[in-house]
Design an enzyme around this catalytic site. Structure first.
Site, short mmCIF file in Angstrom:
data_model
loop_
_atom_site.label_atom_id
_atom_site.label_comp_id
_atom_site.label_asym_id
_atom_site.label_seq_id
_atom_site.Cartn_x
_atom_site.Cartn_y
_atom_site.Cartn_z
N CYS A 200 0.81 -1.11 0.19
CA CYS A 200 -0.02 -0.11 0.04
C CYS A 200 0.88 1.21 0.06
CB CYS A 200 -0.96 -0.01 1.18
SG CYS A 200 -0.20 0.48 2.91
N GLU A 201 0.36 2.07 -0.65
CA GLU A 201 1.16 3.34 -0.85
C GLU A 201 1.25 4.32 0.29
OE1 GLU A 201 0.04 5.25 -4.42
OE2 GLU A 201 -1.36 6.39 -3.43
N HIS A 202 0.25 3.98 1.25
CA HIS A 202 0.10 4.95 2.55
C HIS A 202 1.18 4.42 3.51
CE1 HIS A 202 -4.07 5.13 0.66
NE2 HIS A 202 -3.35 6.30 0.47
N HIS A 203 1.52 3.16 3.53
CA HIS A 203 2.33 2.64 4.79
C HIS A 203 3.41 1.90 4.20
CE1 HIS A 203 -1.82 3.17 6.24
NE2 HIS A 203 -1.07 3.87 7.16
N GLN B 266 -5.52 -0.38 -3.97
CA GLN B 266 -6.26 -1.25 -4.64
C GLN B 266 -7.10 -0.85 -5.87
OE1 GLN B 266 -8.22 -4.24 -1.88
NE2 GLN B 266 -9.42 -4.78 -3.35
N HIS C 211 -5.42 -6.15 3.54
CA HIS C 211 -4.64 -5.31 3.67
C HIS C 211 -3.90 -5.40 5.06
CE1 HIS C 211 -5.68 -2.65 0.28
NE2 HIS C 211 -6.68 -3.44 0.14
N CYS D 249 -1.92 -3.50 6.61
CA CYS D 249 -1.83 -2.15 7.35
C CYS D 249 -3.18 -2.11 8.18
CB CYS D 249 -1.49 -1.09 6.70
SG CYS D 249 -2.72 -0.72 5.42
ZN ZN Z 1 -1.76 1.02 4.27
#
Ligand code: ZN
Length: 376
Positions: A266-269, A307, A335, A337
């Site tokens: 995931c690009e956030h974490h 996603q 996910h 995260c």
């Molecule tokens: Zn994430």
């Protein structure tokens, strides 16, 4: 108009490390697209001193909108980044050489040098890799192809042979051929990407670890390799993985491939999410090998993703290459995260879909697809 250009690569200083790294930097550069990479050839030094180390040579075919001068400058920057110091000695040992040698379909001039580079007629270490990836390119103003040139040089070039060493091949190919195990291992004395490894070392210190303790000693190298693999989608194109495996066929029945496993981050974490992709399409004259669909999924999964975007990118890529009546993509993912924070229950998954063409317009087509993928 984009031009197709052949680049010759050579290295005889830490060549096992520098040649693959140059290929990686070329693949990773957004200013062009790498369409093909040749095998790696082993060759003795030309014109140099006998004690000079042998070379690794290869060639890369790329497509770019840059002018020749801009490309030339960009290649010089990559060389400089890799520690190349240019001298007047044409045959001096070098960490990396990246030379423009051939522009498809035309003669050209670059800083007083002719293109195609006249050296390709004389030096097998140049001609062989070029002929491997562009055998049919014709020298402008003649009827001679690169294959002709390489074949003419072959009898006098027994000392020049393609490498079959799996280590160098995996370093180069890890980014276009999937599933190699070595990329998660650390070989004794292996050098991979010191710049990146130094960054990982800093992270280890920052989180309160001792990067010099036995268990962590080679961790920066393993992490660098793992990240290269997990983000190899940035350096791989759909065209490259499909590699002309598109067949003309009158079949107009729905084709469905379900349960394609994928792993992404995931690009956030930058924490993994993973699951399964189901792909369906309605052909209009063109079909694709089923294993290639899994590879297309990897091109988009092996990047920092969300996603929804990944789902759409897979659908759009299928539309582009097959021009079918329609495409359907459904992704079911877990996910980490969210799971690790307890936001997502262990057994639940997030489902996204992208419908194109008939799958979007026609509810019955869509229902047939959904029925096929839920039938277990
Ligand atoms: Zn994430």
């Amino acid at each position: 108009m984009p031009q197709r250009i052949l680049i010759a690569l050579g290295s005889n200083v830490h060549r096992e490390y520098n040649l693959p790294r140059a290929v990686r930097l070329l693949r990773r550069d957004p200013r062009w697209r790498v369409l093909a990479v040749s095998p790696v050839y082993h060759s003795p030094p030309v014109g140099g001193k006998k004690q000079d180390p042998d070379f690794f040579n290869a060639a890369v075919l790329l497509e770019t909108d840059l002018t020749l001068e801009e490309l030339h400058q960009a290649l010089r920057q990559i060389e400089a980044r890799m520690g190349r110091v240019r001298t007047d000695d044409k045959f001096a040992p070098r960490t990396i050489d990246l030379d423009i040698v051939f522009v498809q379909g035309r003669k050209a001039n670059l800083h007083g040098s002719q293109l195609p580079d006249p050296d390709i007629f004389h030096y097998p270490h140049l001609a062989f890799p070029l002929a491997d990836i562009a055998p049919d390119w014709i020298v402008p103003g003649t009827s001679t192809t690169l294959k002709h040139i390489a074949d003419a040089l072959r009898p006098s070039a027994q000392e020049i042979y393609p490498m079959t060493d799996t280590d160098i091949l995996s370093r180069i190919n890890a980014f276009s051929h999937y599933g190699t195990d070595q990329i998660f291992e650390a070989e004794e004395n292996e050098v991979y990407d010191p710049e990146f490894e130094a960054l990982i070392r800093k992270i280890l210190i920052r989180i309160g670890e001792n990067p010099d303790r036995e268990g962590l000693r080679r961790t920066p190298l393993r992490v660098a390799k793992a990240y290269d693999f997990l983000t190899s989608g940035y350096t791989t194109t759909v065209e490259e993985v499909v590699n002309n495996a598109i067949f003309h066929d009158g079949c107009d029945e729905m084709v469905v491939v379900k349960d394609i496993e994928f792993f992404s981050m995931c690009e956030h974490h930058m924490i993994p999410f993973f699951g399964r992709v189901h792909v369906g399409y309605l052909p209009k004259g063109k079909v694709i090998g089923l294993s290639k669909i899994a590879r297309i999924v990897d091109v988009f999964a092996r990047r920092l993703q969300i996603q929804e975007r990944m789902t759409n990118q897979i659908a759009d890529a299928m539309m582009d290459i097959l021009e079918p009546m329609g495409v359907a993509v459904v992704v079911e993912a877990s996910h980490l995260c969210m799971m690790m924070r307890g936001v997502q229950k262990q057994n639940s998954s997030t489902i996204t879909s992208a419908m194109r063409g008939l799958f979007r317009k026609d509810a019955r087509t869509r229902a047939e697809f959904m029925n096929l993928i839920s039938d277990r």
